[in-house]
Design a protein around this motif. Structure first.
Motif, PDB file in Angstrom:
ATOM      1  N   SER A   1      35.291  27.532  73.365  1.00  0.00           N
ATOM      2  CA  SER A   1      35.122  26.461  74.336  1.00  0.00           C
ATOM      3  C   SER A   1      36.216  25.435  74.113  1.00  0.00           C
ATOM      4  N   GLN A  55      34.381  30.433  77.210  1.00  0.00           N
ATOM      5  CA  GLN A  55      33.713  29.326  77.888  1.00  0.00           C
ATOM      6  C   GLN A  55      34.700  28.179  78.148  1.00  0.00           C
ATOM      7  N   MET A  56      36.003  28.462  77.956  1.00  0.00           N
ATOM      8  CA  MET A  56      37.013  27.419  78.123  1.00  0.00           C
ATOM      9  C   MET A  56      37.216  27.074  79.597  1.00  0.00           C
ATOM     10  N   THR A  57      37.635  25.844  79.812  1.00  0.00           N
ATOM     11  CA  THR A  57      38.053  25.415  81.143  1.00  0.00           C
ATOM     12  C   THR A  57      39.572  25.304  81.125  1.00  0.00           C
ATOM     13  N   THR A  95      32.817  32.954  70.359  1.00  0.00           N
ATOM     14  CA  THR A  95      32.623  32.147  71.554  1.00  0.00           C
ATOM     15  C   THR A  95      33.614  30.997  71.514  1.00  0.00           C
TER      16      THR A  95
END
Length: 161
Positions: free
Chosen positions: A69, A97-99, A67
């Motif tokens: 981020s 889940q990265m922006t 996972t």
């Protein structure tokens, strides 16, 4: 004398010698967790060594799932981080889940099969085998040579401008 029978795991419970099944299982789980933490640290170092800019990058590994981020500088960096982690031995899935700081079109992903070359892949996606440098550049720095791809590897296929 002769053969004597004992209760197999009673010693650990009565005298504190040896380990119970629960203790052994807990130790095995702790060792696996430690390996997963070490793998996550190594992957994070690899991402940094490749100069892929992700602010606050966190990689958590649970069994064969990673996972991710953090905040990637752009979409191509985000995709490259996904590929660095996903193309690692032992990782079957990546939960992204990265922006992204700067939006741009998402690339397609292609899983290399036996007999693939960057030229064949370029022909499939761009209808022009001579566009293979676009795919090569899109996968740098993970690819160091356009002839060194392998079955099972996943590559970024960016949209053409």
């Amino acid at each position: 004398m002769g053969l004597f029978s004992f209760i197999k795991n009673a010693g650990a419970k009565v005298f504190g010698i040896g380990k119970t099944d629960k203790e052994e299982q807990a130790e095995a789980e702790a060792a696996e967790l430690k390996l997963e933490e070490m793998a996550a640290i190594k992957l994070k170092e690899t991402v940094q060594d490749l100069d892929l800019k992700v602010e606050g990058l966190t990689i958590l590994i649970d069994d064969d799932k990673a996972t991710l981020s953090g905040k990637a500088a752009d979409q191509s960096t985000r995709e490259k981080v996904i590929l660095v982690v996903g193309n690692s031995d032992g990782i079957a899935t990546v939960d992204d889940q990265m922006t992204v700081e700067h939006k741009e079109p998402e690339a397609q992903f292609h899983t290399v099969v036996s007999g693939d070359t960057l030229g064949k892949i370029a022909k499939k996606y761009y209808a022009n085998a001579m566009k293979y440098p676009v795919i090569f550049e899109a996968n740098k720095p993970m690819l160091s040579d356009p002839d060194k791809i392998y079955p099972g590897q996943v590559l970024r296929i960016p949209a053409l401008d």
